[in-house]
Design a protein around this motif. Structure first.
Motif, PDB file in Angstrom:
ATOM      1  N   ALA A 197       0.854  -1.112  -0.067  1.00  0.00           N
ATOM      2  CA  ALA A 197       0.101   0.019  -0.338  1.00  0.00           C
ATOM      3  C   ALA A 197       0.978   1.184  -0.211  1.00  0.00           C
ATOM      4  N   VAL A 198       0.674   2.208  -1.157  1.00  0.00           N
ATOM      5  CA  VAL A 198       1.234   3.489  -0.664  1.00  0.00           C
ATOM      6  C   VAL A 198       0.221   4.634  -0.447  1.00  0.00           C
ATOM      7  N   THR A 237       5.976   7.016  -7.983  1.00  0.00           N
ATOM      8  CA  THR A 237       7.367   6.340  -8.203  1.00  0.00           C
ATOM      9  C   THR A 237       7.426   5.109  -7.277  1.00  0.00           C
ATOM     10  N   ALA A 238       6.664   5.268  -6.031  1.00  0.00           N
ATOM     11  CA  ALA A 238       6.696   4.477  -4.968  1.00  0.00           C
ATOM     12  C   ALA A 238       6.085   3.073  -5.502  1.00  0.00           C
ATOM     13  N   ARG A 239       4.866   3.346  -6.221  1.00  0.00           N
ATOM     14  CA  ARG A 239       4.265   2.334  -6.823  1.00  0.00           C
ATOM     15  C   ARG A 239       4.816   1.596  -7.710  1.00  0.00           C
ATOM     16  N   ALA A 279       0.513  -3.039  -6.148  1.00  0.00           N
ATOM     17  CA  ALA A 279       0.500  -1.716  -5.465  1.00  0.00           C
ATOM     18  C   ALA A 279      -0.725  -1.039  -5.613  1.00  0.00           C
ATOM     19  N   THR A 280      -1.046  -0.304  -4.548  1.00  0.00           N
ATOM     20  CA  THR A 280      -2.126   0.676  -4.772  1.00  0.00           C
ATOM     21  C   THR A 280      -1.884   1.753  -4.085  1.00  0.00           C
ATOM     22  N   ILE A 281      -2.148   2.956  -4.362  1.00  0.00           N
ATOM     23  CA  ILE A 281      -2.208   4.070  -3.959  1.00  0.00           C
ATOM     24  C   ILE A 281      -3.515   4.555  -3.349  1.00  0.00           C
ATOM     25  N   PHE A 282      -3.133   5.023  -2.259  1.00  0.00           N
ATOM     26  CA  PHE A 282      -4.561   5.756  -1.168  1.00  0.00           C
ATOM     27  C   PHE A 282      -4.086   7.100  -0.914  1.00  0.00           C
ATOM     28  N   ASP A 283      -5.088   8.033  -1.333  1.00  0.00           N
ATOM     29  CA  ASP A 283      -4.764   9.583  -1.098  1.00  0.00           C
ATOM     30  C   ASP A 283      -5.466   9.920   0.291  1.00  0.00           C
ATOM     31  N   TYR A 325      -2.498  -6.517   3.577  1.00  0.00           N
ATOM     32  CA  TYR A 325      -1.240  -5.869   2.701  1.00  0.00           C
ATOM     33  C   TYR A 325      -0.072  -6.399   3.362  1.00  0.00           C
ATOM     34  N   SER A 326       1.060  -6.397   2.634  1.00  0.00           N
ATOM     35  CA  SER A 326       2.149  -6.760   3.313  1.00  0.00           C
ATOM     36  C   SER A 326       3.212  -5.997   3.582  1.00  0.00           C
ATOM     37  N   ALA A 327       2.921  -4.694   3.327  1.00  0.00           N
ATOM     38  CA  ALA A 327       3.899  -3.547   3.810  1.00  0.00           C
ATOM     39  C   ALA A 327       3.495  -2.149   3.214  1.00  0.00           C
ATOM     40  N   ILE A 328       3.550  -1.008   4.098  1.00  0.00           N
ATOM     41  CA  ILE A 328       2.898   0.173   3.628  1.00  0.00           C
ATOM     42  C   ILE A 328       4.027   1.302   3.488  1.00  0.00           C
TER      43      ILE A 328
END
Lengths: 326, 211
Positions: free
Chosen positions: A43-44, A60-62, A72-76, A96-99
């Motif tokens: 998760a980003v 870029t992170a995603r 990878a999913t972006i959360f605003d 999710y495995s990491a944030i």
């Protein structure tokens, strides 16, 4: 329907809800099992996507997480701690495995990171820090203070040792706001002739900065410079100065290294900015998460990333949110 | 089931539900609480007091002689940075903790310039102030950013250290500096990223003596 039947049903529903809640609180294994079946998910979580700089950080992170084989999913979070907290609820429940995390508030976001850690989800902060060293696995953060000292020194060089200026602050709950402000003032306040006629928050937002500076200019039409705590506010300030016919007389200093500001520095319309490296930070965070999930555990808790002064003298070396060769 | 028992069960269920949503107390880790307390109570003056009078004095003996550092930097900047320098996180700038001795070759209102044997073409200068940056904090390697709950506190150390340099070191230098006089110094220096040594190295002194 008798009261007894209603209460029996109520009791059954309550117990069922309790069992469901119990299931949720103990669903780490379930979530992990689900995640084990396909690619692990990252998760980003980003403070706001209403700013191109943070869009670059998020994407870029995603993209780096995708390259490393994750979904990878972006959360605003839309600069709203309540939305951020809600995202964490969903992320924790979804296994999710990491944030990869860009927090909204240095203090307020700590609880979210602790909840994720308690659920076994490692968190890696990007750009902005949280006020704790025992919650996130690592915090890859801009060395804002040193960057602002460099901007302050150039400010004195460009404006001179006397003059009037305005400071536009970012979000008051964000450490970056104050690291930039205190770094800048650690230099500029040493010169008695430099007078700050207004210091107001514009929340790192371009439209708010435009409004704030328009208002400030009415009371202080004779300013010499504006120091904005980020480039979005620098652009808003520049826009207000253009509208007031003062763009040639007032020097604007930003912070971030956004492409539009770098371009205006090259055109001689904005004096300077401090280049942060969102792509470096985002890639480092994604790679750290990958290393953690691969078994690595010895991470630096705080990893400052250098911020570099960009002026008309060296602007050719910068672009695309970094150094040209990056 | 008797109605009274049902009422009791309903009451207990409602109370349990309310307490689940709004607990009377919350368990917080001791470490988290201690960190918050330390962050709230951070006093850079007190921290720098201890650093200045004890730790930096001890560290002064471990400073790398400036000619040795310059020779290493000219031969292999990356290796010299790894051996002698300290980089903060992913910073490109390296900070060094150095000592040196030389003859004053110039003094004006802003700085003193020193000819140090072995410095070659590199000019060595000490500015009378104001002092900015993190040369002593980072060069001495006595504090670690990861030990601080937030970087504001970490940065406050540099502000206080620089203030000490201005109030306790530089006045003595300004009083005693004259051309051809020998001066010895220990302090920090920051060198930006790059393979080329700057033409002038500006030392931020922790100690200055006229032997």
């Amino acid at each position: 329907m008798s009261l007894e039947r209603i209460t029996r049903r109520g009791l059954v529903l309550f117990l069922a809800a309790g069992l469901a809640l119990g299931g949720c609180s103990g669903d780490d294994a379930t979530g992990s099992d689900a995640a084990d079946e396909g690619p692990k998910r990252v998760a980003v979580v980003i403070s706001t996507l209403n700013n191109p700089w943070f869009v670059v950080l998020a994407e870029t992170a995603r993209d780096r997480a995708l390259e490393l084989g994750y979904e990878a999913t972006i959360f605003d979070s839309q600069n709203d701690p309540a939305k951020e907290s809600s995202h964490y609820d969903n992320i924790i429940a979804s296994g999710y495995s990491a944030i990869l995390f860009n927090p909204t508030d240095a203090d307020g976001s700590v609880a979210n990171v602790r909840r994720a850690a308690d659920a076994g989800i490692p968190v890696f902060c990007m750009d902005r820090e949280i006020n704790a060293t025992d919650a996130a696995v690592s915090q890859i953060i801009s060395d804002n203070y040193s960057g602002a000292v460099a901007v302050g020194r150039y400010f004195v060089e460009a404006v001179g040792e006397s003059g009037k200026y305005v400071e536009l602050l970012g979000l008051v709950g964000d450490n970056n706001t104050w690291n930039r402000s205190t770094g800048f003032h650690s230099v500029v306040d040493r010169y008695e002739g430099l007078e700050m006629v207004a210091q107001q928050s514009a929340d790192f937002d371009r439209a708010r900065a435009l409004d704030v500076l328009e208002s400030v200019l009415q009371a202080n039409p004779d300013i010499d410079a504006v120091f904005a705590g980020n480039d979005a506010m620098a652009m808003g300030a520049y826009q207000a100065l253009v509208a007031a016919g003062k763009a040639d007389d007032v020097k604007v200093f930003g912070f971030d290294g956004a492409d539009d500001v770098v371009r205006l520095i090259a055109e001689g319309k904005i004096a300077a900015t401090a280049m942060q490296f969102p792509k470096v930070m985002a890639r480092t965070a994604a790679e750290s998460a990958d290393a953690y999930l691969g078994g690595k555990r010895d991470f630096e808790q705080k990893m400052p990333v250098a911020v570099e002064l960009v002026t008309s003298d060296n602007v050719g070396n910068y672009g695309d949110f970094g150094r040209r060769q990056d | 089931m008797p109605r009274r028992i049902v009422h009791w069960l309903i009451g207990i269920a409602i109370a349990a539900g309310i307490l689940t949503v709004m607990p009377l107390f919350r368990v917080v880790s001791l470490e988290a609480t201690q960190q918050q307390a330390v962050a709230a109570a951070f006093d850079p003056v007190a921290v720098v007091d201890a650093l200045w009078t004890d730790e930096l004095r001890e560290a002064a003996g471990a400073a790398v002689p400036l000619p040795e550092l310059l020779t290493a930097l000219r031969a292999d900047p990356a290796a010299a940075a790894a051996n002698y320098g300290r980089r903060l996180g992913l910073s490109g700038t390296s900070a060094y903790w150095v000592s040196g001795r030389g003859v004053i070759t110039g003094v004006d209102g802003k700085a003193v310039e020193i000819a140090v044997d072995g410095a070659g073409d590199t000019r060595i200068a000490i500015r009378f102030g104001p002092v900015f940056g993190n040369a002593i904090r980072d060069g001495s390697a006595l504090v670690d950013v990861s030990d601080f709950a937030n970087t504001r506190d970490f940065n406050a150390l540099s502000v206080e250290i620089n203030r000490r340099v201005e109030s306790e070191v530089l006045p003595a230098l300004a009083d005693g500096a004259s051309v051809d006089r020998v001066v010895a110094f220990t302090g920090g220096v920051e060198i930006p990223q790059g393979d080329t040594l700057p033409a002038t190295l500006e030392i931020v002194p922790y100690r200055v003596e006229f032997p």
